[in-house]
Write a protein that holds these residues in place. Sequence first.
Motif, PDB file in Angstrom:
ATOM      1  N   ASP A  15      -5.410  -0.820  -5.026  1.00  2.00           N
ATOM      2  CA  ASP A  15      -4.883  -1.447  -3.817  1.00  2.00           C
ATOM      3  C   ASP A  15      -5.835  -2.545  -3.362  1.00  2.00           C
ATOM      4  O   ASP A  15      -6.913  -2.269  -2.854  1.00  2.00           O
TER       5      ASP A  15
ATOM      6  N   GLN B 286      -7.344   0.538  -0.409  1.00  4.42           N
ATOM      7  CA  GLN B 286      -7.551  -0.818   0.105  1.00  4.42           C
ATOM      8  C   GLN B 286      -8.922  -0.984   0.756  1.00  4.42           C
ATOM      9  O   GLN B 286      -9.597  -1.972   0.539  1.00  4.42           O
TER      10      GLN B 286
ATOM     11  N   SER C 113       0.834  -1.209   0.000  1.00  9.32           N
ATOM     12  CA  SER C 113       0.000   0.000   0.000  1.00  9.32           C
ATOM     13  C   SER C 113       0.862   1.250   0.000  1.00  9.32           C
ATOM     14  O   SER C 113       0.571   2.230  -0.695  1.00  9.32           O
TER      15      SER C 113
HETATM   16 MG   LIG Z   1      -2.106  -2.776   2.084  1.00  2.99          MG
END
Ligand SMILES: [Mg+2]
Lengths: 259, 284
Positions: free
Chosen positions: B186, B110, B66
């Motif tokens: 992500d 994410q 990330s």
């Molecule tokens: Mg991550």
Amino acid sequence: MAENTLDRAAKNIILSLQDYALLSGRALSNLFRRPLTLADIFTQADSIGVGSIPIVLLTGFFTGGVLALQTSASLSQFGAGAITGQLVSFSMIKELGPVLTGLMVSGRNASGMASELGSMIVTEQVDAMRALGSDPLKKLVMPRLVATVVMLFFLAILSDMVGIMGGGAIAVFMLGQDGSQYFHSSYQSLVFGDIFQGLVKPVFFGFIIASIGCFYGMSTKGGTQGVGRATTQAVVVSSVLIIASDFVISRLMIGIFGR
Amino acid sequence: MADAAQAEQAAGKRETWSQTHPGEPVVVFDGVSLRSGGHTVLDNISFRVMGGETRIILGPAGVGKSVLLKLANGLIRPDSGTITVFGENVGRLREDDLFTLRAHIGMVFQEGALFDSLTVRDNVAYRLNEDHVAEEEVDRRVREALRFVELEDTIDKFPSQLSGGMRRRVSIARAIISDPELVLYDSPTGGLDPITSTTIIEIVVKQRDFYNSSSLLVTHRLQDAFTLATHRFNDGNNKMEKLPDGKVNENTTFLVLHEGKLVFDGSTLDLVHSEDPFIREFIE
Ligand SMILES: [Mg+2]
Ligand SMILES: Nc1ncnc2c1ncn2[C@@H]1O[C@H](COP(=O)(O)OP(=O)(O)OP(=O)(O)O)[C@@H](O)[C@H]1O
């Protein structure tokens, strides 16, 4: 060992101060950049200003009332019960109106700002905003700064008025004083310096509330726990700063106006 | 299909950065390192993404995937090394110039990172509203983007009323509404069931083959990575289909991170035939 810790603590404080100054400065510089989004400012003004009216009315009224109650006894001892109004209006306009309103709004909005921005930080909404090409200082911080400064100014005036009326109500209905004498004495002796002082303070306090609330919110670290910590710190720090800066501003004003 | 053709026309009309800079990489990481609280998160990472290329980033949890995407978007600045995106050094750019650069980059976070105080419509339209695009056009493009992720009927809902997979798809719609040339995904399928994951991978494949955007994609699901590499988008029936004869997409390649270092950079075939014990263990 201890020196090291002190060193680090000092460095952290300096770094935080620098971040705080940068955040406030950059947020304010957005005020002068077109296009200015008034909609965001109005939304904040509504939630900060209109939302705070009830607590400001209540605290203002009872503060004025208790001032009249407590002082009239001492004043009467010197045969000066007639200037109860003057004492209440002086205290409300120069000190208690701005300071109490500031503390109330700090408890309500510095915490609100810190927790709202803090949650946005930990859920990456602030990063998402930056990734979508808009500046969080312009979208989130600047509107809160402007709205708090403007609204606190009017809230303080409201608090002054309600406080003087509360004092009047107590003086007339509980202490049996003459109403017209009370109100006459309360505005007769006011001069420009007193009013000016009362109007300058809320501007500074509003700035303190919003900038501290946003600063702690924007520097939130570590999940929901971090949001809680940011919220508490925002209220504590802004309240202490309001009281400390009140002293400094008062001293300065006495220097300028001689009273 | 009429609006798809229209969209293609619109996309073709504007010259993309890769068209004006043929042969130049869209993203270059050169010796990038990042430290955090005394430990090294990323250590001397170098790789590049060419125009139209999809690079899949694999690696165990917490390895810094990330962080790597955020570095590419200038959300974090590296401690050393240079990151070049569309020819600009993002580690050195002023925040104002980054905002301009990011107009060409879409990012799917994410956890989605939808604005929870805004409706799906306003989330997806965020970028257009910021640019003061006309109301009717915003409406048309929001519907188009939501149709792309098959969520047209959620337009007036709030993110809290959606399921995890729906939120992820709204987040993709928000990222691609402005036809970005580079998309950073992500873990778009993280924590989702296989069916929803496949829907999302289909969207990624469509974005890759239909709009020819470059992308960096983080995933934990190896299966999704291989689906990406072995499928193509068929705009005849608006579905994803397997490439014939067990072929793989040449433009989809892999990066593997391990303990802060880049331990693999190569094609799908190189990856499956790798002798490296860590990679063997990771892909089996
Ligand atoms: Mg991550
Ligand atoms: N803004 C930041 N600056 C520096 N380091 C960070 C930052 N954010 C996270 N880190 C650190 O980077 C490390 C890797 O985090 P990251 O979220 O990139 O892992 P990840 O590979 O995406 O893991 P996952 O697969 O669980 O999503 C963590 O140790 C974290 O503490």
